[in-house]
Design a protein around this motif. Structure first.
Motif, mmCIF file in Angstrom:
data_model
loop_
_atom_site.group_PDB
_atom_site.id
_atom_site.type_symbol
_atom_site.label_atom_id
_atom_site.label_comp_id
_atom_site.label_asym_id
_atom_site.label_seq_id
_atom_site.Cartn_x
_atom_site.Cartn_y
_atom_site.Cartn_z
ATOM 1 N N PHE A 100 37.875 49.583 -38.670
ATOM 2 C CA PHE A 100 37.545 48.339 -37.983
ATOM 3 C C PHE A 100 37.722 48.557 -36.486
ATOM 4 O O PHE A 100 38.781 49.005 -36.037
ATOM 5 N N SER A 101 36.698 48.207 -35.728
ATOM 6 C CA SER A 101 36.729 48.393 -34.288
ATOM 7 C C SER A 101 36.317 47.097 -33.594
ATOM 8 O O SER A 101 35.785 46.178 -34.229
ATOM 9 N N VAL A 102 36.553 47.012 -32.289
ATOM 10 C CA VAL A 102 36.175 45.836 -31.500
ATOM 11 C C VAL A 102 35.350 46.291 -30.298
ATOM 12 O O VAL A 102 35.403 47.466 -29.909
ATOM 13 N N THR A 151 45.119 53.525 -30.944
ATOM 14 C CA THR A 151 44.820 52.850 -29.682
ATOM 15 C C THR A 151 43.937 53.678 -28.763
ATOM 16 O O THR A 151 43.529 53.198 -27.710
ATOM 17 N N TRP A 152 43.633 54.921 -29.122
ATOM 18 C CA TRP A 152 42.797 55.753 -28.253
ATOM 19 C C TRP A 152 41.726 56.485 -29.050
ATOM 20 O O TRP A 152 41.770 56.570 -30.270
ATOM 21 N N GLY A 153 40.755 57.005 -28.310
ATOM 22 C CA GLY A 153 39.716 57.825 -28.910
ATOM 23 C C GLY A 153 40.037 59.290 -28.710
ATOM 24 O O GLY A 153 41.166 59.667 -28.384
ATOM 25 N N GLN A 154 39.041 60.150 -28.862
ATOM 26 C CA GLN A 154 39.263 61.593 -28.785
ATOM 27 C C GLN A 154 39.665 62.053 -27.390
ATOM 28 O O GLN A 154 40.266 63.110 -27.233
ATOM 29 N N THR A 155 39.310 61.283 -26.368
ATOM 30 C CA THR A 155 39.614 61.686 -24.987
ATOM 31 C C THR A 155 40.783 60.911 -24.397
ATOM 32 O O THR A 155 40.964 60.876 -23.181
ATOM 33 N N LEU A 156 41.593 60.265 -25.257
ATOM 34 C CA LEU A 156 42.754 59.470 -24.843
ATOM 35 C C LEU A 156 42.370 58.198 -24.090
ATOM 36 O O LEU A 156 43.233 57.542 -23.517
ATOM 37 N N GLN A 157 41.096 57.850 -24.068
ATOM 38 C CA GLN A 157 40.692 56.596 -23.458
ATOM 39 C C GLN A 157 41.025 55.447 -24.410
ATOM 40 O O GLN A 157 41.079 55.616 -25.623
ATOM 41 N N ARG A 158 41.226 54.276 -23.845
ATOM 42 C CA ARG A 158 41.630 53.125 -24.651
ATOM 43 C C ARG A 158 40.507 52.717 -25.615
ATOM 44 O O ARG A 158 39.407 52.385 -25.193
ATOM 45 N N ALA A 258 40.385 69.396 -28.608
ATOM 46 C CA ALA A 258 39.400 68.712 -27.777
ATOM 47 C C ALA A 258 38.007 69.145 -28.186
ATOM 48 O O ALA A 258 37.791 70.256 -28.646
ATOM 49 N N SER A 259 37.045 68.254 -28.021
ATOM 50 C CA SER A 259 35.667 68.600 -28.366
ATOM 51 C C SER A 259 34.719 67.958 -27.366
ATOM 52 O O SER A 259 35.040 66.960 -26.741
ATOM 53 N N ASN A 260 33.566 68.568 -27.228
ATOM 54 C CA ASN A 260 32.534 68.016 -26.363
ATOM 55 C C ASN A 260 31.668 67.065 -27.173
ATOM 56 O O ASN A 260 31.141 67.432 -28.222
ATOM 57 N N TYR A 280 48.087 59.168 -21.513
ATOM 58 C CA TYR A 280 48.997 59.179 -22.649
ATOM 59 C C TYR A 280 49.930 57.973 -22.625
ATOM 60 O O TYR A 280 50.126 57.291 -23.638
ATOM 61 N N VAL A 281 50.494 57.690 -21.450
ATOM 62 C CA VAL A 281 51.500 56.631 -21.374
ATOM 63 C C VAL A 281 50.875 55.248 -21.495
ATOM 64 O O VAL A 281 51.561 54.277 -21.808
#
Length: 287
Positions: A100-102, A151-158, A258-260, A280-281
């Motif tokens: 489930f995503s928003v 709380t994050w995706g593959q690139t640590l973004q929210r 990590a992946s492209n 990260y924080v």
């Protein structure tokens, strides 16, 4: 298991005092506490103890761990115990994995109201699964499931979303028998998405009317009732409550790298230590 070349602890230490000086004013007390705990983990700063072999007398010093819930190294044993307990609960049936995503436009508001809106994400998704599965036209069963917040995706973004692990079936209304779902189909994704969207939007509106939300910075304009209503109509006008479904037939250990995006090959992480620590924080959860 091969030790990774870089650990979160090493990256935080590499960022060092310069990171704390640069971002001190934008970090909360709990975020500072997390970073300092991980940086000091298993160092002389936290003290230690001397271990001695009872046979040969060899001695070694072991430094104490920080035991912070966000420290990957400290939570290894707790994670393994938790996974072992969940494996013992597995039923002899196929399992399904639902996410489930928003909408991304909601992320700033969610981050300003984490305690309430993360809770709403759990409540809306749980109520959706229970309601749709209980419908006689769908499965007609009382189901159980496990939900985990990311709380994050593959690139640590929210990117807040819930992973749900659901057995392929459930109990009949009178609890007298097991109702099995189709082998490769659990519940219709479009129906789940529509019901989830309705429950999540209703929860947002209720929270606004009860003044349970805060609006800071870029979200200040949403404090106006008409602006908030227009925002919800805009955000939820397309495919909202994004959900995917797939079969999960067994539990296994996963390794991450990590992946492209768009490429079928992994790549080494290319991120300076300070921005990586900052990302990260951002995902340090409240208590």
């Amino acid at each position: 298991m091969t030790r990774p070349p870089w650990e979160v602890t090493a990256i935080i230490r590499r960022a060092g005092d310069k990171f704390f000086e640069r971002y001190r004013d934008s970090l909360t007390w709990s975020q500072l506490k997390v970073l300092r705990a991980i940086a000091r983990c298993r160092t002389a700063a936290l003290g230690g103890h001397r271990d001695q072999c009872v046979r040969c007398g060899h001695q070694a010093i072991s430094y104490n761990s920080c035991r912070n819930r966000h420290c990957p190294k400290c939570q290894t044993n707790a994670r393994e115990k938790w996974l072992c307990a969940r494996r013992q609960e597995l039923l002899p049936v196929g399992y399904f994995h639902l996410v489930f995503s928003v909408p991304h436009a909601l992320v700033p508001l969610i981050w300003q109201n984490q305690r309430y809106l993360f809770g709403l994400l759990f409540e809306a998704s749980a109520a959706t699964l229970l309601e749709v599965a209980a419908d006689p036209a769908r499965l007609g069963a009382e189901i159980g499931f496990l939900s985990i917040l990311h709380t994050w995706g593959q690139t640590l973004q929210r990117h807040p979303h819930l992973h749900c692990v659901v057995p392929g079936g459930g109990l009949s209304p009178d609890h007298s028998r097991w109702i099995r779902s189709a082998p490769h189909f659990f519940l219709p994704v479009r129906v789940l998405s529509r019901v989830f969207r309705g429950k999540f939007v209703a929860g947002l509106r209720q929270a606004f009317l009860r003044k349970q939300l805060v609006f800071l910075g870029q979200c200040q304009s949403l404090a106006n009732e008409k602006a908030f209503a227009a925002f919800l109509r805009t955000v939820f006008s397309g495919r909202v409550g994004r959900l995917c479904q797939g079969s999960l037939w067994y539990m296994r250990k996963l390794s991450f790298q990590a992946s492209n995006k768009g490429l079928n090959r992994p790549s080494p992480p290319r991120c300076q230590s300070a921005p990586l620590v900052r990302n990260y924080v951002l995902h340090a959860l409240f208590r």
